[in-house]
Design a protein around this motif. Structure first.
Motif, PDB file in Angstrom:
ATOM      1  N   SER A  97       0.814  -1.226   0.000  1.00  0.00           N
ATOM      2  CA  SER A  97       0.000   0.000   0.000  1.00  0.00           C
ATOM      3  C   SER A  97       0.844   1.270   0.000  1.00  0.00           C
ATOM      4  O   SER A  97       0.303   2.373  -0.108  1.00  0.00           O
ATOM      5  CB  SER A  97      -0.935   0.002   1.213  1.00  0.00           C
ATOM      6  N   LEU A  98       2.164   1.131   0.122  1.00  0.00           N
ATOM      7  CA  LEU A  98       3.047   2.291   0.200  1.00  0.00           C
ATOM      8  C   LEU A  98       3.863   2.444  -1.080  1.00  0.00           C
ATOM      9  O   LEU A  98       4.105   1.468  -1.793  1.00  0.00           O
ATOM     10  CB  LEU A  98       4.000   2.154   1.386  1.00  0.00           C
ATOM     11  N   ASP A  99       4.310   3.670  -1.355  1.00  0.00           N
ATOM     12  CA  ASP A  99       5.186   3.878  -2.503  1.00  0.00           C
ATOM     13  C   ASP A  99       6.629   3.568  -2.095  1.00  0.00           C
ATOM     14  O   ASP A  99       6.905   3.184  -0.950  1.00  0.00           O
ATOM     15  CB  ASP A  99       5.042   5.291  -3.073  1.00  0.00           C
ATOM     16  N   CYS A 100       7.559   3.731  -3.026  1.00  0.00           N
ATOM     17  CA  CYS A 100       8.944   3.326  -2.790  1.00  0.00           C
ATOM     18  C   CYS A 100       9.581   4.082  -1.633  1.00  0.00           C
ATOM     19  O   CYS A 100      10.194   3.482  -0.741  1.00  0.00           O
ATOM     20  CB  CYS A 100       9.766   3.539  -4.059  1.00  0.00           C
ATOM     21  N   ILE A 101       9.447   5.402  -1.623  1.00  0.00           N
ATOM     22  CA  ILE A 101      10.122   6.191  -0.593  1.00  0.00           C
ATOM     23  C   ILE A 101       9.528   5.917   0.795  1.00  0.00           C
ATOM     24  O   ILE A 101      10.249   5.911   1.796  1.00  0.00           O
ATOM     25  CB  ILE A 101      10.077   7.705  -0.940  1.00  0.00           C
ATOM     26  N   GLU A 102       8.238   5.641   0.852  1.00  0.00           N
ATOM     27  CA  GLU A 102       7.611   5.304   2.138  1.00  0.00           C
ATOM     28  C   GLU A 102       8.109   3.955   2.640  1.00  0.00           C
ATOM     29  O   GLU A 102       8.361   3.782   3.840  1.00  0.00           O
ATOM     30  CB  GLU A 102       6.089   5.300   1.990  1.00  0.00           C
ATOM     31  N   ASN A 103       8.256   2.976   1.737  1.00  0.00           N
ATOM     32  CA  ASN A 103       8.787   1.675   2.124  1.00  0.00           C
ATOM     33  C   ASN A 103      10.209   1.790   2.660  1.00  0.00           C
ATOM     34  O   ASN A 103      10.541   1.214   3.694  1.00  0.00           O
ATOM     35  CB  ASN A 103       8.764   0.713   0.927  1.00  0.00           C
ATOM     36  N   VAL A 104      11.032   2.556   1.957  1.00  0.00           N
ATOM     37  CA  VAL A 104      12.431   2.683   2.347  1.00  0.00           C
ATOM     38  C   VAL A 104      12.566   3.391   3.694  1.00  0.00           C
ATOM     39  O   VAL A 104      13.432   3.058   4.510  1.00  0.00           O
ATOM     40  CB  VAL A 104      13.225   3.429   1.252  1.00  0.00           C
ATOM     41  N   GLY A 105      11.702   4.342   3.965  1.00  0.00           N
ATOM     42  CA  GLY A 105      11.773   5.104   5.206  1.00  0.00           C
ATOM     43  C   GLY A 105      11.242   4.399   6.431  1.00  0.00           C
ATOM     44  O   GLY A 105      11.407   4.896   7.560  1.00  0.00           O
ATOM     45  N   LEU A 106      10.624   3.225   6.275  1.00  0.00           N
ATOM     46  CA  LEU A 106       9.998   2.537   7.413  1.00  0.00           C
ATOM     47  C   LEU A 106      10.961   2.291   8.584  1.00  0.00           C
ATOM     48  O   LEU A 106      10.604   2.575   9.733  1.00  0.00           O
ATOM     49  CB  LEU A 106       9.383   1.214   6.955  1.00  0.00           C
ATOM     50  N   PRO A 107      12.184   1.754   8.356  1.00  0.00           N
ATOM     51  CA  PRO A 107      13.063   1.525   9.514  1.00  0.00           C
ATOM     52  C   PRO A 107      13.390   2.791  10.283  1.00  0.00           C
ATOM     53  O   PRO A 107      13.544   2.761  11.504  1.00  0.00           O
ATOM     54  CB  PRO A 107      14.328   0.927   8.871  1.00  0.00           C
ATOM     55  N   ALA A 122      15.733   8.456   2.937  1.00  0.00           N
ATOM     56  CA  ALA A 122      15.135   7.434   2.074  1.00  0.00           C
ATOM     57  C   ALA A 122      15.427   7.732   0.614  1.00  0.00           C
ATOM     58  O   ALA A 122      15.745   6.819  -0.175  1.00  0.00           O
ATOM     59  CB  ALA A 122      13.628   7.355   2.317  1.00  0.00           C
ATOM     60  N   LEU A 123      15.339   8.994   0.224  1.00  0.00           N
ATOM     61  CA  LEU A 123      15.635   9.377  -1.159  1.00  0.00           C
ATOM     62  C   LEU A 123      17.117   9.149  -1.464  1.00  0.00           C
ATOM     63  O   LEU A 123      17.468   8.686  -2.566  1.00  0.00           O
ATOM     64  CB  LEU A 123      15.262  10.839  -1.392  1.00  0.00           C
ATOM     65  N   GLU A 124      17.972   9.430  -0.510  1.00  0.00           N
ATOM     66  CA  GLU A 124      19.403   9.190  -0.679  1.00  0.00           C
ATOM     67  C   GLU A 124      19.677   7.703  -0.889  1.00  0.00           C
ATOM     68  O   GLU A 124      20.492   7.322  -1.747  1.00  0.00           O
ATOM     69  CB  GLU A 124      20.142   9.694   0.564  1.00  0.00           C
ATOM     70  N   ALA A 125      19.002   6.851  -0.124  1.00  0.00           N
ATOM     71  CA  ALA A 125      19.182   5.402  -0.268  1.00  0.00           C
ATOM     72  C   ALA A 125      18.649   4.913  -1.610  1.00  0.00           C
ATOM     73  O   ALA A 125      19.259   4.051  -2.260  1.00  0.00           O
ATOM     74  CB  ALA A 125      18.488   4.667   0.880  1.00  0.00           C
ATOM     75  N   LEU A 126      17.507   5.447  -2.042  1.00  0.00           N
ATOM     76  CA  LEU A 126      16.965   5.086  -3.358  1.00  0.00           C
ATOM     77  C   LEU A 126      17.919   5.509  -4.467  1.00  0.00           C
ATOM     78  O   LEU A 126      18.110   4.783  -5.452  1.00  0.00           O
ATOM     79  CB  LEU A 126      15.592   5.736  -3.565  1.00  0.00           C
ATOM     80  N   ASP A 127      18.529   6.668  -4.313  1.00  0.00           N
ATOM     81  CA  ASP A 127      19.494   7.133  -5.303  1.00  0.00           C
ATOM     82  C   ASP A 127      20.694   6.189  -5.369  1.00  0.00           C
ATOM     83  O   ASP A 127      21.225   5.920  -6.452  1.00  0.00           O
ATOM     84  CB  ASP A 127      19.945   8.551  -4.956  1.00  0.00           C
ATOM     85  N   ALA A 153      17.567  -0.703  -0.650  1.00  0.00           N
ATOM     86  CA  ALA A 153      17.578   0.682  -0.154  1.00  0.00           C
ATOM     87  C   ALA A 153      17.027   0.747   1.264  1.00  0.00           C
ATOM     88  O   ALA A 153      17.571   1.453   2.124  1.00  0.00           O
ATOM     89  CB  ALA A 153      16.770   1.582  -1.083  1.00  0.00           C
ATOM     90  N   ARG A 154      15.956   0.015   1.524  1.00  0.00           N
ATOM     91  CA  ARG A 154      15.375  -0.015   2.876  1.00  0.00           C
ATOM     92  C   ARG A 154      16.375  -0.606   3.871  1.00  0.00           C
ATOM     93  O   ARG A 154      16.474  -0.150   5.016  1.00  0.00           O
ATOM     94  CB  ARG A 154      14.088  -0.851   2.869  1.00  0.00           C
ATOM     95  N   ALA A 155      17.147  -1.619   3.438  1.00  0.00           N
ATOM     96  CA  ALA A 155      18.103  -2.265   4.339  1.00  0.00           C
ATOM     97  C   ALA A 155      19.290  -1.362   4.673  1.00  0.00           C
ATOM     98  O   ALA A 155      19.855  -1.457   5.764  1.00  0.00           O
ATOM     99  CB  ALA A 155      18.609  -3.562   3.720  1.00  0.00           C
TER     100      ALA A 155
END
Length: 222
Positions: A97-107, A122-127, A153-155
């Motif tokens: 239910s979440l977009d990419c940046i929301e998933n990455v920011g969860l931790p 989160a954006l830095e990790a996606l980059d 990216a989330r990890a």
């Protein structure tokens, strides 16, 4: 940086007890890259869960970056997972239910990081994994390789001391798998993380300078 001493773990199987880990020892330094191979049921997943602070050993000692995890409460373990451990799984485990940046920011949310900083990191990790241009895209619209990049990216978003990967390429085609494993290796070196990869794939295992085999609950370096 990481030290396991005589780790044991057993589970009840009906009226009997199944011994899964039989005195596992492991020592890794900062920045080490290690792979663990072994057949199904040999104890790899149980060992990984203990390394990730998800399960407790029955006996033995586990020290990570100066913290003795075997002596911690559940709340303390949760804090260590949020701050020092990143995990990548074969099945991604993204929140649909979440977009990419929301998933990455969860931790970072679990760690109490403020919203603005959480989105920036989160954006830095996606980059770092080549997915910054898809930050607002729903994860259900991504390919398997793209989903695994978001999971990586989330990890790494919490800049973990320990990065654990459980069959990270198992559900990907060979070309995508090769790119993903190169990415994981590069990111762990760039961030100075200690890397542990559990895999059935010898080609994946061989990217690591230290290689281990798990057999009948015993870990041996090869």
């Amino acid at each position: 940086m990481l030290q396991l001493e005589n780790i044991t773990k057993s589970f009840r199987d009906g009226d009997s007890e199944l011994s899964v880990l039989r005195g596992v020892d492991l020592n890794l330094d900062d920045g080490d890259q290690a792979s663990i191979m072994g057949s199904s049921g040999c104890g790899k997943s149980t060992l990984l869960h203990i390394l990730g602070g998800i399960e407790r050993a029955d006996s033995g000692s586990y020290t990570l970056d100066g913290d003795r995890l075997t002596e911690m409460s559940p709340a303390e373990l949760a804090e260590i997972r949020a701050r020092k451990i990143g995990m990548v799984f074969q099945s991604f485990f993204l929140v649909k239910s979440l977009d990419c940046i929301e998933n990455v920011g969860l931790p970072l949310g679990y760690a109490g990081v403020a919203t603005k900083e959480r989105r920036e990191r989160a954006l830095e990790a996606l980059d770092a994994v080549g997915m910054a241009d898809m930050a607002k895209k729903q994860v259900t619209k991504l390919s398997g390789g793209q989903m695994q990049r978001v999971a990586i990216a989330r990890a790494i978003v919490s800049r973990p001391k320990l990065l654990i990967c459980d069959e990270p390429t198992g559900s990907l085609d060979s070309t995508t798998a090769e790119r993903i494993i190169e990415l994981i290796g590069d990111l762990s070196r760039r961030n100075g993380s200690t890397l542990i990869i559990v895999t059935h794939d010898r080609n994946v295992a061989e990217i690591c300078e230290r290689r281990f085999v798990m057999s009948d609950g015993i870990l041996s370096e090869i």
